[in-house]
Enzyme design. Sequence first.
Site, PDB file in Angstrom:
ATOM      1  N   CYS A 130      -7.922   2.311   3.403  1.00 51.62           N
ATOM      2  CA  CYS A 130      -6.634   1.811   3.394  1.00 51.62           C
ATOM      3  C   CYS A 130      -5.379   2.461   3.358  1.00 51.62           C
ATOM      4  O   CYS A 130      -4.449   2.542   4.300  1.00 51.62           O
ATOM      5  CB  CYS A 130      -7.091   0.285   2.801  1.00 51.62           C
ATOM      6  SG  CYS A 130      -7.537  -1.015   3.059  1.00 51.62           S
ATOM      7  N   ASN A 169       0.833  -0.989   0.190  1.00 47.38           N
ATOM      8  CA  ASN A 169      -0.106   0.015  -0.005  1.00 47.38           C
ATOM      9  C   ASN A 169       0.491   1.131  -0.100  1.00 47.38           C
ATOM     10  O   ASN A 169       0.522   2.459  -0.892  1.00 47.38           O
ATOM     11  CB  ASN A 169      -1.102   0.080   0.765  1.00 47.38           C
ATOM     12  CG  ASN A 169      -2.365  -0.683   1.146  1.00 47.38           C
ATOM     13  OD1 ASN A 169      -2.101  -1.330  -0.213  1.00 47.38           O
ATOM     14  ND2 ASN A 169      -3.530  -0.986   1.848  1.00 47.38           N
ATOM     15  N   LYS A 200      -4.386   5.587   6.021  1.00 46.73           N
ATOM     16  CA  LYS A 200      -4.079   4.778   7.370  1.00 46.73           C
ATOM     17  C   LYS A 200      -2.758   4.330   7.423  1.00 46.73           C
ATOM     18  O   LYS A 200      -2.204   4.370   8.561  1.00 46.73           O
ATOM     19  CB  LYS A 200      -5.736   3.716   8.158  1.00 46.73           C
ATOM     20  CG  LYS A 200      -5.299   2.964   7.390  1.00 46.73           C
ATOM     21  CD  LYS A 200      -6.992   1.962   8.857  1.00 46.73           C
ATOM     22  CE  LYS A 200      -7.337   0.667   8.054  1.00 46.73           C
ATOM     23  NZ  LYS A 200      -5.668  -0.451   8.303  1.00 46.73           N
TER      24      LYS A 200
HETATM   25  C1  UGA Z   1      -6.094  -0.591  -1.806  1.00 45.96           C
HETATM   26  C2  UGA Z   1      -4.733  -1.483  -2.860  1.00 45.96           C
HETATM   27  O1  UGA Z   1      -4.786  -0.480  -3.737  1.00 45.96           O
HETATM   28  C3  UGA Z   1      -5.318  -3.284  -2.077  1.00 45.96           C
HETATM   29  O2  UGA Z   1      -4.382  -3.859  -2.939  1.00 45.96           O
HETATM   30  C4  UGA Z   1      -5.467  -3.241  -0.859  1.00 45.96           C
HETATM   31  O3  UGA Z   1      -5.846  -4.945  -0.701  1.00 45.96           O
HETATM   32  C5  UGA Z   1      -6.475  -2.298   0.048  1.00 45.96           C
HETATM   33  O4  UGA Z   1      -6.051  -0.906  -0.486  1.00 45.96           O
HETATM   34  C6  UGA Z   1      -6.415  -2.886   1.116  1.00 45.96           C
HETATM   35  O5  UGA Z   1      -5.565  -2.696   2.193  1.00 45.96           O
HETATM   36  O6  UGA Z   1      -7.710  -3.336   1.746  1.00 45.96           O
HETATM   37  P1  UGA Z   1      -8.226   0.549  -2.212  1.00 45.96           P
HETATM   38  O7  UGA Z   1      -8.177   0.823  -1.148  1.00 45.96           O
HETATM   39  O8  UGA Z   1      -9.796  -0.304  -2.678  1.00 45.96           O
HETATM   40  O9  UGA Z   1      -7.053  -0.896  -2.314  1.00 45.96           O
HETATM   41  O10 UGA Z   1      -8.317   1.310  -3.133  1.00 45.96           O
HETATM   42  P2  UGA Z   1      -7.212   1.587  -4.656  1.00 45.96           P
HETATM   43  O11 UGA Z   1      -7.591   0.516  -5.983  1.00 45.96           O
HETATM   44  O12 UGA Z   1      -5.754   1.820  -3.753  1.00 45.96           O
HETATM   45  O13 UGA Z   1      -7.429   3.056  -4.955  1.00 45.96           O
HETATM   46  C7  UGA Z   1      -7.108   3.806  -3.736  1.00 45.96           C
HETATM   47  C8  UGA Z   1      -7.020   5.757  -4.006  1.00 45.96           C
HETATM   48  O14 UGA Z   1      -5.775   6.050  -4.915  1.00 45.96           O
HETATM   49  C9  UGA Z   1      -8.468   6.279  -4.261  1.00 45.96           C
HETATM   50  O15 UGA Z   1      -8.603   6.897  -3.802  1.00 45.96           O
HETATM   51  C10 UGA Z   1      -8.367   6.140  -6.141  1.00 45.96           C
HETATM   52  O16 UGA Z   1      -8.867   7.652  -6.169  1.00 45.96           O
HETATM   53  C11 UGA Z   1      -6.519   6.251  -5.614  1.00 45.96           C
HETATM   54  N1  UGA Z   1      -5.689   6.528  -7.492  1.00 45.96           N
HETATM   55  C12 UGA Z   1      -5.791   5.366  -7.534  1.00 45.96           C
HETATM   56  C13 UGA Z   1      -5.477   7.469  -7.479  1.00 45.96           C
HETATM   57  O17 UGA Z   1      -5.719   8.928  -7.097  1.00 45.96           O
HETATM   58  N2  UGA Z   1      -4.262   7.197  -8.997  1.00 45.96           N
HETATM   59  C14 UGA Z   1      -4.357   6.542  -9.790  1.00 45.96           C
HETATM   60  O18 UGA Z   1      -3.452   5.854 -10.715  1.00 45.96           O
HETATM   61  C15 UGA Z   1      -5.130   5.508  -9.102  1.00 45.96           C
END
Ligand code: UGA
Length: 428
Positions: free
Chosen positions: A262, A210, A265
């Site tokens: 996730c 993460n 935090k």
């Molecule tokens: C994240 C991880 O990607 C998972 O692998 C992990 O299991 C999970 O946390 C967890 O610890 O439970 P998630 O919280 O579902 O998953 O969200 P992400 O897809 O990682 O996105 C996180 C944030 O980053 C979002 O607000 C998204 O909009 C942002 N983001 C993502 C960007 O601003 N730019 C990007 O290129 C990609």
Amino acid sequence: MNICVIGCGYVGLTTGTVLSHFGHDVTCVDIDSQKVDALNNGVCIIHEDGLESMLQKQLQKGTLEFSTDIHKHLQRNAVILVAVGTPASATGKTDLTYIDQVIENITLSTQDDEKKTIIIKSTVPPGTNEYIQTRLIESGKRKDRFTVISNPEFLREGTALYDLLNPDKVVVGGRNPLELEFIRKMYAYLPSEYFFTSPVTAELIKYASNAFLATKISFINELQRICEAYKGDISVVAEAIGCDPRIGPHFLKAGLGYGGYCLPKDIQSLSHAATVKGVVPSLLYSVERVNNSQVDMYIDFLEKEAGDLNHRKITVWGLAFKSNTDDTRDSPSYRLIKRLNEKGAILTAYDPAAVNKSKIVRTSKDQYESIKDADILIIATDWMDFIEADWTKVKAEMNGSIIMDARNCLNPSDVRSAGLNYVAPGIG
Ligand code: UGA
């Protein structure tokens, strides 16, 4: 296997359903009786592609059930999968209250002659699995009563089912190679890379994953600021560097910053764990600093483009922290709405799935009704409904013409060809 899953959040609910789909008898327990009733009636409480139909199928088969009776199910099941929340406290230190409650419940509900395998799915700071094992051992006479295995989860919200069925890796933190075999069996021998390591390394793999994702996002967001200063195009920069396999194309979308339950935090928790041991996590601090100032950067940019925001009618499309989920926890969209409200803007929002929980913004049930007479439209979540919006219709409904793409997800020429003014920092 007979498995008791503790906690019906994203991880517990999806994992429990998938384990029952793999042929195990699963009971998921949660303290929230409304949630448990809904789930027993086949109503999926989260917006997650494909989950509701799998849930209903497994309920019908009779291999999945939900309950509030934790003691009964801790007694009945030899395998206990822990998926309770591990929120951050004000200092960034992880609050392990729910983990402590689980330990308490397990010790209260099991006899000294019973053997239990406890699988920790919750994201926990380094050393926590060891702590759980020690506390459980100390609670009884027999030392071999409990086996604690760390098995961190890497699923993403919005694609949780797909991720669980197609993991790029399975991490098993334990002491005995038989534990790896046990986990492989539990996952019906899913083809994947399996890593068998110590519990503390398993915990660190989860945080490292993460933290790296967050670092990529803050990196591209910082580059976006530099692009804006020199009138370069961040989308092209991201696309070009992403072709290099050492960098890769994913998580290079500049925007309002990362949110959700996730990433924010876990970065804080890892930083805290580092400082406890005297390590200064300078890079992680910078990652957070960029993320925390991203909304202000967008507000400054909008003021330059549109002037004073006081009394301006602004519609925000997107409340969820990312697309394909209804989760608004730590959503950058709400950070933006809060700042716009402080600037005196008159706010309306629309989201295809998320329910509005804030009083400072009125929501509309219809995407196009939400922009009626708006001066400015901001795209705060990259939902497909927004990427594929009918821009001619948008133009007809709005009073003004500014469309700020705060997720770099739109095709600027689609928007401009409808006579609208597409703006985004760092797009040249
Ligand atoms: C994240 C991880 O990607 C998972 O692998 C992990 O299991 C999970 O946390 C967890 O610890 O439970 P998630 O919280 O579902 O998953 O969200 P992400 O897809 O990682 O996105 C996180 C944030 O980053 C979002 O607000 C998204 O909009 C942002 N983001 C993502 C960007 O601003 N730019 C990007 O290129 C990609």
